[in-house]
Design a protein around this motif. Structure first.
Motif, PDB file in Angstrom:
ATOM      1  N   ASP A   3       0.839  -1.200   0.000  1.00 48.87           N
ATOM      2  CA  ASP A   3       0.000   0.000   0.000  1.00 48.87           C
ATOM      3  C   ASP A   3       0.869   1.243   0.000  1.00 48.87           C
ATOM      4  O   ASP A   3       0.533   2.263   0.568  1.00 48.87           O
ATOM      5  N   LYS A   4       2.035   1.186  -0.680  1.00 46.46           N
ATOM      6  CA  LYS A   4       2.958   2.306  -0.716  1.00 46.46           C
ATOM      7  C   LYS A   4       3.231   2.690  -2.159  1.00 46.46           C
ATOM      8  O   LYS A   4       3.271   1.854  -3.058  1.00 46.46           O
ATOM      9  N   ILE A   5       3.420   3.998  -2.384  1.00 47.17           N
ATOM     10  CA  ILE A   5       3.847   4.479  -3.686  1.00 47.17           C
ATOM     11  C   ILE A   5       5.357   4.283  -3.802  1.00 47.17           C
ATOM     12  O   ILE A   5       6.093   4.486  -2.853  1.00 47.17           O
ATOM     13  N   THR A   6       5.817   3.901  -4.974  1.00 46.97           N
ATOM     14  CA  THR A   6       7.253   3.748  -5.175  1.00 46.97           C
ATOM     15  C   THR A   6       7.958   5.045  -4.827  1.00 46.97           C
ATOM     16  O   THR A   6       7.542   6.122  -5.252  1.00 46.97           O
ATOM     17  N   LYS A   7       9.051   4.951  -4.074  1.00 47.35           N
ATOM     18  CA  LYS A   7       9.678   6.153  -3.543  1.00 47.35           C
ATOM     19  C   LYS A   7      11.170   6.149  -3.808  1.00 47.35           C
ATOM     20  O   LYS A   7      11.761   5.130  -4.128  1.00 47.35           O
ATOM     21  N   TYR A   8      11.752   7.346  -3.717  1.00 48.16           N
ATOM     22  CA  TYR A   8      13.199   7.401  -3.641  1.00 48.16           C
ATOM     23  C   TYR A   8      13.537   7.376  -2.174  1.00 48.16           C
ATOM     24  O   TYR A   8      12.870   6.729  -1.389  1.00 48.16           O
ATOM     25  N   ASP A   9      14.609   8.040  -1.734  1.00 49.01           N
ATOM     26  CA  ASP A   9      15.058   7.888  -0.363  1.00 49.01           C
ATOM     27  C   ASP A   9      14.211   8.657   0.646  1.00 49.01           C
ATOM     28  O   ASP A   9      14.526   8.682   1.822  1.00 49.01           O
ATOM     29  N   GLY A  10      13.159   9.314   0.183  1.00 44.10           N
ATOM     30  CA  GLY A  10      12.342  10.091   1.090  1.00 44.10           C
ATOM     31  C   GLY A  10      11.239   9.267   1.737  1.00 44.10           C
ATOM     32  O   GLY A  10      11.177   8.050   1.626  1.00 44.10           O
ATOM     33  N   TYR A  11      10.347  10.002   2.398  1.00 47.10           N
ATOM     34  CA  TYR A  11       9.236   9.367   3.107  1.00 47.10           C
ATOM     35  C   TYR A  11       8.214   8.839   2.114  1.00 47.10           C
ATOM     36  O   TYR A  11       7.850   9.512   1.152  1.00 47.10           O
ATOM     37  N   TRP A 144      10.977  15.985   5.044  1.00 54.58           N
ATOM     38  CA  TRP A 144      11.709  16.707   6.089  1.00 54.58           C
ATOM     39  C   TRP A 144      11.246  16.292   7.481  1.00 54.58           C
ATOM     40  O   TRP A 144      12.052  16.055   8.377  1.00 54.58           O
ATOM     41  N   ILE A 145       9.925  16.184   7.633  1.00 55.61           N
ATOM     42  CA  ILE A 145       9.374  15.768   8.931  1.00 55.61           C
ATOM     43  C   ILE A 145       9.814  14.340   9.253  1.00 55.61           C
ATOM     44  O   ILE A 145      10.217  14.037  10.385  1.00 55.61           O
ATOM     45  N   ALA A 146       9.736  13.460   8.253  1.00 55.75           N
ATOM     46  CA  ALA A 146      10.142  12.060   8.473  1.00 55.75           C
ATOM     47  C   ALA A 146      11.624  11.959   8.795  1.00 55.75           C
ATOM     48  O   ALA A 146      12.036  11.158   9.634  1.00 55.75           O
ATOM     49  N   GLU A 147      12.435  12.776   8.123  1.00 54.10           N
ATOM     50  CA  GLU A 147      13.879  12.744   8.372  1.00 54.10           C
ATOM     51  C   GLU A 147      14.200  13.230   9.778  1.00 54.10           C
ATOM     52  O   GLU A 147      15.062  12.665  10.459  1.00 54.10           O
ATOM     53  N   ARG A 148      13.497  14.270  10.214  1.00 55.05           N
ATOM     54  CA  ARG A 148      13.699  14.756  11.583  1.00 55.05           C
ATOM     55  C   ARG A 148      13.299  13.694  12.604  1.00 55.05           C
ATOM     56  O   ARG A 148      13.987  13.482  13.599  1.00 55.05           O
ATOM     57  N   ARG A 149      12.172  13.034  12.330  1.00 53.28           N
ATOM     58  CA  ARG A 149      11.724  11.975  13.240  1.00 53.28           C
ATOM     59  C   ARG A 149      12.734  10.819  13.252  1.00 53.28           C
ATOM     60  O   ARG A 149      13.053  10.274  14.320  1.00 53.28           O
ATOM     61  N   LYS A 150      13.242  10.470  12.083  1.00 51.31           N
ATOM     62  CA  LYS A 150      14.225   9.395  11.994  1.00 51.31           C
ATOM     63  C   LYS A 150      15.505   9.757  12.739  1.00 51.31           C
ATOM     64  O   LYS A 150      16.065   8.934  13.482  1.00 51.31           O
ATOM     65  N   ASN A 151      15.970  10.994  12.556  1.00 52.53           N
ATOM     66  CA  ASN A 151      17.182  11.437  13.254  1.00 52.53           C
ATOM     67  C   ASN A 151      16.974  11.455  14.762  1.00 52.53           C
ATOM     68  O   ASN A 151      17.885  11.107  15.525  1.00 52.53           O
ATOM     69  N   GLN A 156      17.976   9.038  19.913  1.00 52.04           N
ATOM     70  CA  GLN A 156      17.475   8.415  21.130  1.00 52.04           C
ATOM     71  C   GLN A 156      18.059   7.020  21.302  1.00 52.04           C
ATOM     72  O   GLN A 156      18.439   6.631  22.423  1.00 52.04           O
ATOM     73  N   LEU A 157      18.149   6.275  20.201  1.00 56.63           N
ATOM     74  CA  LEU A 157      18.740   4.938  20.262  1.00 56.63           C
ATOM     75  C   LEU A 157      20.211   5.018  20.660  1.00 56.63           C
ATOM     76  O   LEU A 157      20.692   4.203  21.455  1.00 56.63           O
ATOM     77  N   GLN A 158      20.905   6.005  20.115  1.00 51.91           N
ATOM     78  CA  GLN A 158      22.315   6.183  20.464  1.00 51.91           C
ATOM     79  C   GLN A 158      22.475   6.511  21.943  1.00 51.91           C
ATOM     80  O   GLN A 158      23.374   5.990  22.611  1.00 51.91           O
ATOM     81  N   LEU A 159      21.595   7.374  22.448  1.00 44.82           N
ATOM     82  CA  LEU A 159      21.651   7.728  23.861  1.00 44.82           C
ATOM     83  C   LEU A 159      21.380   6.509  24.745  1.00 44.82           C
ATOM     84  O   LEU A 159      22.068   6.290  25.746  1.00 44.82           O
ATOM     85  N   LYS A 160      20.377   5.715  24.351  1.00 39.79           N
ATOM     86  CA  LYS A 160      20.060   4.523  25.133  1.00 39.79           C
ATOM     87  C   LYS A 160      21.223   3.540  25.127  1.00 39.79           C
ATOM     88  O   LYS A 160      21.537   2.926  26.148  1.00 39.79           O
ATOM     89  N   THR A 161      21.853   3.396  23.954  1.00 45.05           N
ATOM     90  CA  THR A 161      22.991   2.490  23.854  1.00 45.05           C
ATOM     91  C   THR A 161      24.143   2.960  24.729  1.00 45.05           C
ATOM     92  O   THR A 161      24.784   2.164  25.431  1.00 45.05           O
ATOM     93  N   GLU A 162      24.402   4.264  24.697  1.00 41.79           N
ATOM     94  CA  GLU A 162      25.493   4.799  25.520  1.00 41.79           C
ATOM     95  C   GLU A 162      25.173   4.669  26.997  1.00 41.79           C
ATOM     96  O   GLU A 162      26.046   4.347  27.814  1.00 41.79           O
ATOM     97  N   LEU A 163      23.893   4.910  27.359  1.00 43.10           N
ATOM     98  CA  LEU A 163      23.504   4.767  28.760  1.00 43.10           C
ATOM     99  C   LEU A 163      23.682   3.326  29.237  1.00 43.10           C
ATOM    100  O   LEU A 163      24.147   3.078  30.351  1.00 43.10           O
TER     101      LEU A 163
END
Length: 349
Positions: A3-11, A144-151, A156-163
């Motif tokens: 149920d997705k439209i073919t995409k490039y590297d974006g959302y 842009w919104i998806a990239e911000r959410r991904k970052n 957050q994952l990096q912080l959890k790993t470091e913790l």
């Protein structure tokens, strides 16, 4: 079938939202121009022809021209391709309108306008650019919104790993110190060695099983500190003088596990040498259910070289505090009149 439209590297926007956008945009234009001309059949036919052009050219721009040229910084080739595409679109749209809709190619213009005139080319091109730009802006905004959410998720994952890494450092560090104590007692053939093993097993249960959660009750952490103090007493006997004072209700307060122990270990590192005694005062205070204040004071041995050794204790705690609370905490360590002082303030969450 996805149920997705073919995409490039974006959302990837779900297909249903593409349908909603185009149907909504078609209805707005159909009603707008039908009302303008008072001819809804003409509006329906002309918009139907145009929308079968809008849709492919929009997706061609978003999923081919942008990744092919803009994202690769080939701006000149992008503009050349865009201009050629708009020229082709103008020809196809104009011929289809003349063939299927009306011979009056531009009824909203003043006077009778002919196809392929300069004004008509500009008007059609601007209209097409408007549609493509609108859809592209929506797509890029979603990217842009998806990239911000991904970052944010990666951070957050990096912080959890470091913790987790920082917390895992404390456990072997503590056991290493305790085993050193046990070794010291066995060398002296002390009867206390068996008590140390028993107490160590209790603490191991806490460290290995009870501190897996990101937060733990403060009372449990205090019990853990008391067990550590008992271990030190088994080694040093009456030379360990300690007291724990609690001010306010701390029953419902939770903190990151193993956060405070390095400060207690640090007290023994600075305060004990040979036959020196350790005088340790520990205080906890709940300030208006908004802030937890932890303080510890112990006698400081200026001749003790242990403090010159670089350990993971205090620096580990500082890093954990930065990751957990950012700037919303306060930590002070200082020496006043041969007394080592620690003052920690963290929010009650």
């Amino acid at each position: 079938m996805t149920d997705k439209i073919t995409k490039y590297d974006g959302y990837s926007i779900p297909r249903k939202y593409h349908f909603i956008f185009w149907i909504g945009y078609f209805m707005i234009n159909f009603i707008r121009w039908g009302s303008y001309f008072d001819d809804y059949m003409y509006s329906f036919k002309s918009n139907l022809v145009e929308f079968f052009i809008h849709i492919p050219i929009t997706y061609f721009h978003i999923y081919y021209l942008i990744p092919k040229f803009i994202l690769k910084k080939r701006v000149v080739l992008y503009f050349i391709s865009a201009i050629l595409t708009l020229g082709l679109v103008y020809i196809v749209r104009t011929e289809l309108n003349l063939l299927l809709v009306t011979s009056n190619i531009w009824p909203e213009a003043i006077g009778i306008q002919k196809a392929y005139s300069f004004n008509h080319i500009v008007a059609v091109t601007i209209g097409e650019v408007y549609v493509v730009a609108l859809a592209t802006a929506i797509k890029l905004t979603m990217d842009w919104i998806a990239e911000r959410r991904k970052n944010a998720q990666l951070k957050q994952l990096q912080l959890k790993t470091e913790l987790k890494y920082l917390k895992s450092q404390i456990q072997p560090h503590f056991f290493f110190n305790t085993l050193n104590n046990l070794y010291y007692l066995t060398i002296e053939k002390s009867d206390k060695a068996s008590d140390v093993v028993l107490k160590l097993s209790e603490i191991m249960q806490y460290v290995l099983y009870d501190v897996k959660e990101p937060k733990i009750g403060l009372l449990n952490e205090i019990n853990y500190i008391q067990s550590y103090l008992e271990l030190e007493r088994l080694r040093h006997g009456e030379k360990i003088n300690s007291q724990i004072e609690i001010k306010g209700n701390i029953d419902d307060i939770s903190i990151p596990p193993l956060l405070l122990l390095p400060f207690i270990e640090n007290c023994f590192k600075h305060g004990s040498k040979n036959n020196d005694s350790v005088n340790l005062d520990i205080h906890f205070e709940n300030k208006k259910n908004q802030q937890l204040v932890f303080s510890a004071k112990n006698n400081f041995n200026t001749n003790n070289n242990n403090e010159k050794k670089r350990g993971i204790g205090i620096e580990n705690v500082r890093r954990r505090l930065e990751l957990l609370y950012k700037n919303n905490y306060s930590l002070e360590t200082k020496i006043i009149d041969n007394t080592f002082n620690v003052l920690l303030k963290i929010p009650i969450l």
